[in-house]
Design a protein around this motif. Structure first.
Motif, PDB file in Angstrom:
ATOM      1  N   LEU A 110      -3.479  57.835  21.372  1.00  0.00           N
ATOM      2  CA  LEU A 110      -2.662  57.789  22.586  1.00  0.00           C
ATOM      3  C   LEU A 110      -1.222  57.397  22.267  1.00  0.00           C
ATOM      4  O   LEU A 110      -0.270  57.921  22.878  1.00  0.00           O
ATOM      5  N   LEU A 111      -1.025  56.477  21.332  1.00  0.00           N
ATOM      6  CA  LEU A 111       0.337  56.080  20.962  1.00  0.00           C
ATOM      7  C   LEU A 111       1.071  57.227  20.264  1.00  0.00           C
ATOM      8  O   LEU A 111       2.284  57.390  20.447  1.00  0.00           O
ATOM      9  N   CYS A 112       0.350  58.024  19.479  1.00  0.00           N
ATOM     10  CA  CYS A 112       0.969  59.218  18.881  1.00  0.00           C
ATOM     11  C   CYS A 112       1.405  60.203  19.967  1.00  0.00           C
ATOM     12  O   CYS A 112       2.509  60.765  19.897  1.00  0.00           O
ATOM     13  N   ILE A 113       0.540  60.394  20.961  1.00  0.00           N
ATOM     14  CA  ILE A 113       0.883  61.303  22.064  1.00  0.00           C
ATOM     15  C   ILE A 113       2.106  60.781  22.806  1.00  0.00           C
ATOM     16  O   ILE A 113       3.051  61.530  23.104  1.00  0.00           O
ATOM     17  N   ALA A 114       2.098  59.474  23.114  1.00  0.00           N
ATOM     18  CA  ALA A 114       3.220  58.885  23.842  1.00  0.00           C
ATOM     19  C   ALA A 114       4.511  58.985  23.029  1.00  0.00           C
ATOM     20  O   ALA A 114       5.578  59.332  23.569  1.00  0.00           O
TER      21      ALA A 114
END
Length: 397
Positions: free
Chosen positions: A285-289
């Motif tokens: 999720l942090l990569c996506i964000a």
């Protein structure tokens, strides 16, 4: 999931392949037709409103019907639902042979969405039942084939439309559905419906609000919402940088390939005990964000492509872990219902992500729209579940 369910069946690798093909079919069908509708809307007399409605029909059908067909696969076994859904997909695609008429396009698109609502959650439930203790590995492969469908769907759809118009594209989809249905009928083992305990409304409510279900479902919704927004807005941003049609569309292909290539490895790391669910989902999720924020704030075509890689890799990390966690935390007798409900969450995310970005972009600009999506995806990391939770037992009586 009940580990003895798969252990009691003599499973071969070839018995899982039609399930991956079914995942490819729904992704390929959704994106090939959607890309073709966008490219040819003027030639077939579609207004922007009509185009939007046609694009939404597939997802609308899935939102309402996936939980229904998921529960049906629990009741009668997943194989009949998979084969029947694929045959229905093939039949609905035949309607597209008259795709020069918008009304027939709408019927074909709605029929495809209804059919995908059947075989998609049933296929996910079958992957879970046949995976045994390797849920991460096999959901990684299943997601990889879906990602491949998302990647090459627009490209092959464009080739089919250029060569023979919508009739050729829908003819290819009809043949694909029929082929995969025959393959599944022959190769997928029969999985009998399992004894189902009596669940009250209170039990169903508790199961739907457990963190072991709600957490992975929110992760899936956030990842798919970012995917939907990226598919719509990254090519538009690339076009503004002067990349042209081919260079702009290629951004989506790069994103989908990054997701497709990441998922099998992530699933295998999970099964080997080298990657826990919560840290993996949070990292994804942090990569996506980060990728979404990068696309909104950093100008230049190179940053857009780098953002696509980050978003794709993040989706490839979070998606198989979320599905595997769902599979391991759900009793086998209600896997279909759980997967159908989780995929409902994905569809809502798929619709909500682009709406969120587009609505904010209209008011204050695209960078802030993407920033808001990045913030929402980042906050979803707090919902990621930790260790497997025990399922709520049914109420006695």
């Amino acid at each position: 999931m009940n580990p003895t369910d798969a252990a009691s069946l003599p499973i071969q690798a070839t018995q899982r392949w039609p399930l991956y093909a079914a995942g490819f079919t729904t992704a390929f069908g959704a994106h090939a037709v959607a890309a073709g509708l966008g490219a040819e809307s003027a030639d077939i007399g579609l207004s922007l409103l009509a185009l939007g409605l046609l694009l939404a029909l597939y997802d609308i059908a899935e939102v309402f019907l996936k939980p229904v067909f998921g529960a049906l696969s629990d009741r009668i076994g997943p194989k009949p639902v998979i084969v029947g859904g694929l045959l229905a997909f093939s039949a609905a695609s035949l309607i597209g042979l008259w795709a020069d008429q918008p009304a027939m396009l709408a019927v074909a698109r709605l029929g495809q969405g209804m059919a995908a609502s059947a075989f998609s959650p049933a296929s996910s439930a079958s992957v879970a039942r046949l995976a045994g203790s390797n849920t991460g590995r096999y959901f990684g492969r299943y997601g990889s084939w879906k990602g491949l469908g998302y990647a090459i769907g627009p490209l092959l759809g464009a080739v089919a439309i250029i060569s023979g118009g919508f009739p050729l594209l829908f003819g290819v989809l009809s043949a694909l559905g029929l082929l995969v249905a025959a393959w599944a009928a022959v190769a997928v083992p029969h999985m009998a419906p399992l004894p189902r305990p009596r669940y009250t409304i209170v039990d169903v409510w508790r199961q739907s609000t457990e963190r072991s279900f709600l957490g992975p479902t929110l992760v899936l919704a956030a990842a798919t919402g970012a995917l939907g927004a990226a598919v719509g807005f990254l090519p538009a941003m690339a076009a503004r940088e002067g990349l042209g049609t081919a260079g702009s569309v290629a951004v989506v292909t790069v994103l989908a390939l990054a997701s497709s290539l990441t998922q099998p490895g992530i699933g295998q790391l999970r099964d080997q005990g080298l990657l826990a669910d919560r840290p993996g989902m949070v990292a994804g999720l942090l990569c996506i964000a980060g990728g979404t924020l990068m696309a909104g704030l950093l100008p230049g075509a190179a940053w857009i492509y780098f953002a696509a890689v980050l978003i794709g890799a993040g989706i490839g990390m979070s998606t198989p872990l979320a599905f595997a966690h769902l599979a391991d935390s759900t009793p086998s007798e209600r896997l279909g219902r759980t997967m159908g409900s989780a995929e409902l969450g994905r569809e809502l995310g798929d619709a909500g992500g682009p709406l969120l970005v587009g609505g904010i972009a209209m008011a204050v600009g695209l960078p802030l729209g993407l920033g808001a999506l990045a913030l929402l995806v980042g906050l979803t990391a707090f919902a990621a579940p930790g260790t497997k939770e025990t399922a709520v037992p049914p109420t006695a009586g």
